[in-house]
Design a protein around this motif. Structure first.
Motif, PDB file in Angstrom:
ATOM      1  N   PRO A 297    -110.582   9.635  -7.892  1.00  0.00           N
ATOM      2  CA  PRO A 297    -110.839   8.268  -7.088  1.00  0.00           C
ATOM      3  C   PRO A 297    -112.139   8.351  -6.426  1.00  0.00           C
ATOM      4  O   PRO A 297    -112.499   9.092  -5.805  1.00  0.00           O
ATOM      5  CB  PRO A 297    -109.534   7.911  -6.432  1.00  0.00           C
ATOM      6  CG  PRO A 297    -109.295   9.586  -6.302  1.00  0.00           C
ATOM      7  CD  PRO A 297    -109.574  10.299  -7.639  1.00  0.00           C
ATOM      8  N   ALA A 298    -112.495   7.044  -5.717  1.00  0.00           N
ATOM      9  CA  ALA A 298    -113.724   7.015  -5.049  1.00  0.00           C
ATOM     10  C   ALA A 298    -113.634   7.602  -3.561  1.00  0.00           C
ATOM     11  O   ALA A 298    -114.636   8.211  -3.024  1.00  0.00           O
ATOM     12  CB  ALA A 298    -114.320   5.491  -4.870  1.00  0.00           C
ATOM     13  N   ARG A 299    -112.469   7.635  -3.101  1.00  0.00           N
ATOM     14  CA  ARG A 299    -112.215   8.027  -1.813  1.00  0.00           C
ATOM     15  C   ARG A 299    -112.365   9.720  -1.982  1.00  0.00           C
ATOM     16  O   ARG A 299    -112.746  10.243  -0.993  1.00  0.00           O
ATOM     17  CB  ARG A 299    -110.866   7.798  -1.154  1.00  0.00           C
ATOM     18  CG  ARG A 299    -109.647   8.300  -2.006  1.00  0.00           C
ATOM     19  CD  ARG A 299    -108.485   7.990  -1.214  1.00  0.00           C
ATOM     20  NE  ARG A 299    -107.139   8.621  -1.861  1.00  0.00           N
ATOM     21  CZ  ARG A 299    -106.518   7.723  -2.772  1.00  0.00           C
ATOM     22  NH1 ARG A 299    -106.882   6.158  -2.989  1.00  0.00           N
ATOM     23  NH2 ARG A 299    -105.343   8.219  -3.385  1.00  0.00           N
ATOM     24  N   THR A 300    -111.802  10.263  -3.052  1.00  0.00           N
ATOM     25  CA  THR A 300    -112.212  11.813  -3.057  1.00  0.00           C
ATOM     26  C   THR A 300    -113.554  12.106  -3.357  1.00  0.00           C
ATOM     27  O   THR A 300    -113.957  13.208  -2.641  1.00  0.00           O
ATOM     28  CB  THR A 300    -111.370  12.323  -4.504  1.00  0.00           C
ATOM     29  OG1 THR A 300    -109.868  11.868  -4.311  1.00  0.00           O
ATOM     30  CG2 THR A 300    -111.481  13.677  -4.566  1.00  0.00           C
ATOM     31  N   ALA A 357    -106.590  14.217   8.528  1.00  0.00           N
ATOM     32  CA  ALA A 357    -105.284  13.683   8.691  1.00  0.00           C
ATOM     33  C   ALA A 357    -105.318  12.285   7.866  1.00  0.00           C
ATOM     34  O   ALA A 357    -104.286  11.913   7.095  1.00  0.00           O
ATOM     35  CB  ALA A 357    -105.130  13.241  10.172  1.00  0.00           C
ATOM     36  N   TRP A 358    -106.325  11.547   7.718  1.00  0.00           N
ATOM     37  CA  TRP A 358    -106.495  10.373   6.971  1.00  0.00           C
ATOM     38  C   TRP A 358    -106.564  10.461   5.634  1.00  0.00           C
ATOM     39  O   TRP A 358    -105.856   9.757   4.962  1.00  0.00           O
ATOM     40  CB  TRP A 358    -107.969   9.714   7.408  1.00  0.00           C
ATOM     41  CG  TRP A 358    -108.036   8.368   6.766  1.00  0.00           C
ATOM     42  CD1 TRP A 358    -107.903   7.072   6.791  1.00  0.00           C
ATOM     43  CD2 TRP A 358    -109.383   8.360   5.446  1.00  0.00           C
ATOM     44  NE1 TRP A 358    -108.339   6.426   5.715  1.00  0.00           N
ATOM     45  CE2 TRP A 358    -109.111   7.068   4.771  1.00  0.00           C
ATOM     46  CE3 TRP A 358    -109.811   9.561   4.713  1.00  0.00           C
ATOM     47  CZ2 TRP A 358    -109.751   6.815   3.778  1.00  0.00           C
ATOM     48  CZ3 TRP A 358    -110.458   8.970   3.475  1.00  0.00           C
ATOM     49  CH2 TRP A 358    -110.500   7.807   2.984  1.00  0.00           C
ATOM     50  N   TYR A 359    -107.321  11.431   5.304  1.00  0.00           N
ATOM     51  CA  TYR A 359    -107.364  11.614   3.779  1.00  0.00           C
ATOM     52  C   TYR A 359    -105.688  12.056   3.265  1.00  0.00           C
ATOM     53  O   TYR A 359    -105.196  11.724   2.122  1.00  0.00           O
ATOM     54  CB  TYR A 359    -108.355  12.781   3.406  1.00  0.00           C
ATOM     55  CG  TYR A 359    -108.475  12.833   1.956  1.00  0.00           C
ATOM     56  CD1 TYR A 359    -109.089  12.001   1.234  1.00  0.00           C
ATOM     57  CD2 TYR A 359    -107.721  13.893   1.039  1.00  0.00           C
ATOM     58  CE1 TYR A 359    -109.233  12.139  -0.347  1.00  0.00           C
ATOM     59  CE2 TYR A 359    -108.053  14.058  -0.227  1.00  0.00           C
ATOM     60  CZ  TYR A 359    -108.699  13.193  -0.878  1.00  0.00           C
ATOM     61  OH  TYR A 359    -109.002  13.359  -2.230  1.00  0.00           O
ATOM     62  N   GLY A 360    -105.216  12.928   4.113  1.00  0.00           N
ATOM     63  CA  GLY A 360    -103.789  13.281   3.783  1.00  0.00           C
ATOM     64  C   GLY A 360    -103.051  12.331   3.777  1.00  0.00           C
ATOM     65  O   GLY A 360    -102.013  12.158   2.675  1.00  0.00           O
ATOM     66  N   ARG A 361    -103.094  11.272   4.539  1.00  0.00           N
ATOM     67  CA  ARG A 361    -102.134  10.098   4.428  1.00  0.00           C
ATOM     68  C   ARG A 361    -102.575   9.053   3.309  1.00  0.00           C
ATOM     69  O   ARG A 361    -101.533   8.700   2.461  1.00  0.00           O
ATOM     70  CB  ARG A 361    -102.382   9.151   5.600  1.00  0.00           C
ATOM     71  CG  ARG A 361    -101.863   9.766   7.125  1.00  0.00           C
ATOM     72  CD  ARG A 361    -101.575   8.721   8.149  1.00  0.00           C
ATOM     73  NE  ARG A 361    -103.213   8.093   8.362  1.00  0.00           N
ATOM     74  CZ  ARG A 361    -103.811   8.518   9.344  1.00  0.00           C
ATOM     75  NH1 ARG A 361    -103.412   9.779  10.014  1.00  0.00           N
ATOM     76  NH2 ARG A 361    -104.964   7.898   9.694  1.00  0.00           N
ATOM     77  N   LYS A 362    -103.841   9.085   2.883  1.00  0.00           N
ATOM     78  CA  LYS A 362    -104.100   8.257   1.841  1.00  0.00           C
ATOM     79  C   LYS A 362    -103.541   8.816   0.490  1.00  0.00           C
ATOM     80  O   LYS A 362    -103.357   8.355  -0.526  1.00  0.00           O
ATOM     81  CB  LYS A 362    -105.729   8.322   1.548  1.00  0.00           C
ATOM     82  CG  LYS A 362    -106.246   7.260   2.754  1.00  0.00           C
ATOM     83  CD  LYS A 362    -105.810   5.834   2.702  1.00  0.00           C
ATOM     84  CE  LYS A 362    -106.351   4.848   3.489  1.00  0.00           C
ATOM     85  NZ  LYS A 362    -105.971   3.507   3.338  1.00  0.00           N
ATOM     86  N   THR A 363    -103.344  10.230   0.551  1.00  0.00           N
ATOM     87  CA  THR A 363    -103.096  10.965  -0.790  1.00  0.00           C
ATOM     88  C   THR A 363    -101.710  11.002  -0.962  1.00  0.00           C
ATOM     89  O   THR A 363    -100.964  11.865  -1.786  1.00  0.00           O
ATOM     90  CB  THR A 363    -103.963  12.310  -0.808  1.00  0.00           C
ATOM     91  OG1 THR A 363    -103.746  13.102  -0.207  1.00  0.00           O
ATOM     92  CG2 THR A 363    -105.298  11.887  -1.204  1.00  0.00           C
TER      93      THR A 363
END
Length: 365
Positions: A297-300, A357-363
């Motif tokens: 995904p784009a966020r990754t 923390a943000w990325y952990g929530r998104k995943t």
């Protein structure tokens, strides 16, 4: 961030002469680079990397050259009048990343293991992979400036062939010796640690004496050593987490003490623009392009692209080539590199924990 700031703070007091400390920095830089190149390479599982780790492999094999190419173009925009080899040298120095500045990301279990492993493997290997281009462009920049008439194909061959040959031989034989001594109860962890550091230095010195490249030799020696011993010798991993970090922190402290104050004084608009372009555009774009077709995904892709902090390798490469390239560009290259390191330490160090923390929530972790 803390050690760089401490060094800068001490420099302002005038209690420790910067000239004497700078001599220590050059010595520490060379020793640190040899040992850390060896140990970072020794931790890599080549079979696993080639078989399963397609994401870090693409970031290394495709992302790193793309970053150097894009960096050369960007440097040409912000450093007009520089010869092409000096521009390429600047780009190659700014390409390697340092996991130490993004440590909260690598240790935060809310970030999926794939992303943490990817960043760890990439940062552990890309300094060694960037080194040949750094040395090559430095030599070419110097040669074009002074009209060096050396046989360049022979020089390049000796640098890129003799170094790996010597390093591979030393690392392989060193690993066999340590395994044999360990299996027969002829050594202790302390002595294995001393021997491991000795093998790293032996690879560097052996290649240098044969007109090969000692730093490339140390890196290849680490790969061969790690391939032989695998995880049967715990010293490599323990050293990297203890004495290795202390070595890195000492180098960051000396950078803050000796070079950061001078570099800040020489920071101008074009230099700052190049640094911010490298951090915010070139690295993320290179990673994005290298990961096209992976289905991530784009966020990754953006997450992996942002966490490419510039640290010890960038500073050490600039220090080591300062006397090997065209004197007209040696100081600007060094100042750009040092300013990049402290700016990256500030930006990546301050965003590591919140972004993890943000990325952990998104995943969903």
């Amino acid at each position: 961030m803390v050690f760089i700031a401490a060094g800068v703070g001490l420099a302002q007091t005038g209690l420790l002469p910067a000239e004497g400390a700078q001599e220590g920095l050059h010595f520490l830089a060379e020793i640190a680079l040899v040992i850390l190149l060896f140990l970072d390479a020794a931790k890599v599982n080549l079979r696993e990397l080639l078989a399963e780790r397609t994401v870090p492999l693409r970031m290394l094999v495709l992302g790193l050259p793309i970053a150097v190419l894009l960096g050369t173009v960007a440097a040409a925009v912000f450093l007009p009048g520089w010869p092409v080899f000096a521009l390429a040298l600047m780009a190659a120095i700014l390409a390697p990343t340092d996991a130490a500045l993004g440590q909260p990301v690598l240790t935060d279990e809310r970030v999926p293991e794939m992303e943490r492993q990817t960043l760890s493997v990439e940062s552990g290997l890309n300094d060694g992979l960037a080194l040949p281009s750094v040395l090559l462009f430095a030599s070419l920049a110097a040669a074009t400036a002074d009209g060096d008439g050396r046989n360049w194909p022979l020089f390049i061959a000796s640098q890129l062939v003799l170094g790996p040959l010597v390093g591979g031989l030393v690392g392989y034989l060193g690993g066999k010796v340590i395994l044999l001594a360990d299996q027969r109860g002829l050594s202790t962890g302390t002595h294995e640690g001393i021997a491991t550091i000795a093998f790293a230095c032996a690879a560097y010195l052996g290649a240098t004496l044969m007109d090969g490249n000692g730093f490339i030799a140390a890196f290849v020696a680490g790969i061969a050593f790690g391939y032989v011993v695998k995880r049967q010798i715990s010293f490599v991993y323990e050293f990297t987490e203890s004495e290795g970090k202390l070595l890195s922190w000492s180098a960051f402290f000396l950078l803050g003490l000796t070079l950061v104050p001078e570099a800040i004084g020489k920071l101008d608009g074009p230099m700052l623009a190049l640094i911010l372009t490298s951090l915010f555009v070139i690295r993320p774009l290179a990673i994005w392009l290298s990961l096209m077709g992976t289905g991530l995904p784009a966020r990754t892709k953006l997450f992996l692209g942002w966490f490419g902090p510039r640290g010890l390798a960038t500073a050490l490469f600039a220090l080591l080539i300062a006397g090997k390239t065209d004197p007209e560009y040696a100081d600007p290259v060094l100042m750009i590199a040092i300013n990049t390191v402290w700016i990256s330490a500030l930006l990546h160090g301050s965003t590591a924990a919140p972004a993890a923390a943000w990325y952990g929530r998104k995943t969903g972790k």
